[in-house]
Design a protein around this motif. Sequence first.
Motif, PDB file in Angstrom:
ATOM      1  N   TYR A   6       0.929  -1.154   0.116  1.00 35.30           N
ATOM      2  CA  TYR A   6      -0.221  -0.029  -0.070  1.00 35.30           C
ATOM      3  C   TYR A   6       0.923   1.178   0.014  1.00 35.30           C
ATOM      4  CZ  TYR A   6      -4.261  -2.846   1.164  1.00 35.30           C
ATOM      5  OH  TYR A   6      -5.170  -3.722   1.156  1.00 35.30           O
ATOM      6  N   THR A   7       1.887   1.275   0.632  1.00 36.05           N
ATOM      7  CA  THR A   7       2.744   2.179   0.849  1.00 36.05           C
ATOM      8  C   THR A   7       4.134   2.471  -0.028  1.00 36.05           C
ATOM      9  OG1 THR A   7       3.990   1.249   2.612  1.00 36.05           O
ATOM     10  CG2 THR A   7       2.116   2.932   3.368  1.00 36.05           C
ATOM     11  N   MET A   8       4.144   1.298  -1.109  1.00 32.23           N
ATOM     12  CA  MET A   8       5.259   1.304  -1.919  1.00 32.23           C
ATOM     13  C   MET A   8       4.845   2.046  -3.230  1.00 32.23           C
ATOM     14  SD  MET A   8       6.704  -2.230  -3.626  1.00 32.23           S
ATOM     15  CE  MET A   8       6.812  -3.008  -2.263  1.00 32.23           C
ATOM     16  N   PRO A   9       5.926   2.894  -3.476  1.00 29.42           N
ATOM     17  CA  PRO A   9       5.538   3.744  -4.840  1.00 29.42           C
ATOM     18  C   PRO A   9       5.133   2.866  -6.095  1.00 29.42           C
ATOM     19  CG  PRO A   9       7.741   4.203  -3.530  1.00 29.42           C
ATOM     20  CD  PRO A   9       7.172   3.188  -3.044  1.00 29.42           C
ATOM     21  N   PHE A  10       4.230   3.204  -6.601  1.00 28.27           N
ATOM     22  CA  PHE A  10       3.881   2.478  -7.818  1.00 28.27           C
ATOM     23  C   PHE A  10       5.091   2.396  -8.919  1.00 28.27           C
ATOM     24  CE2 PHE A  10       1.923   2.454 -12.173  1.00 28.27           C
ATOM     25  CZ  PHE A  10       1.339   1.283 -12.108  1.00 28.27           C
ATOM     26  N   ALA A  11       5.875   3.826  -9.080  1.00 27.76           N
ATOM     27  CA  ALA A  11       7.094   3.487  -9.864  1.00 27.76           C
ATOM     28  C   ALA A  11       7.826   2.508  -9.609  1.00 27.76           C
ATOM     29  CB  ALA A  11       7.730   5.148  -9.833  1.00 27.76           C
ATOM     30  N   ASN A  12       8.085   1.790  -8.232  1.00 27.97           N
ATOM     31  CA  ASN A  12       9.121   0.875  -8.008  1.00 27.97           C
ATOM     32  C   ASN A  12       8.470  -0.375  -8.813  1.00 27.97           C
ATOM     33  OD1 ASN A  12      10.210   2.710  -6.492  1.00 27.97           O
ATOM     34  ND2 ASN A  12      10.040   1.226  -4.614  1.00 27.97           N
TER      35      ASN A  12
END
Length: 116
Positions: free
Chosen positions: A7-13
Amino acid sequence: MKQPKIYTMPFANVYPLYIQKVEKKGRTKAEVDEIIFWLTGYDEVSLQQVLDQATDFATFFAQAPAMNPNTSLITGMICGYRVEEIEDKLMQQIRYLDKLIDELAKGKAMEKILRK
């Protein structure tokens, strides 16, 4: 209850991993983008903003311009769960995207992936 790390992980990763996964199977970044646009209502410009701003998954889906009304047609197993039975709405949206990317990597036709 602790919320999942995704949930808190950047989508860009994760976005480059989606592309990498499908390119190994002869599919393209453009097809990944088409799936994201269909599912969320983002377009090229707004998706690039999400990537540039390192928007997390929770915000990515919360701010999606228009979740596709045909998401209920996405069914099947992903990560050991039936996507249509996942009760947490955000987790279900994340798994919908995972499922569509998997279908692309497995060679399914775009018309079927996009539930046309």
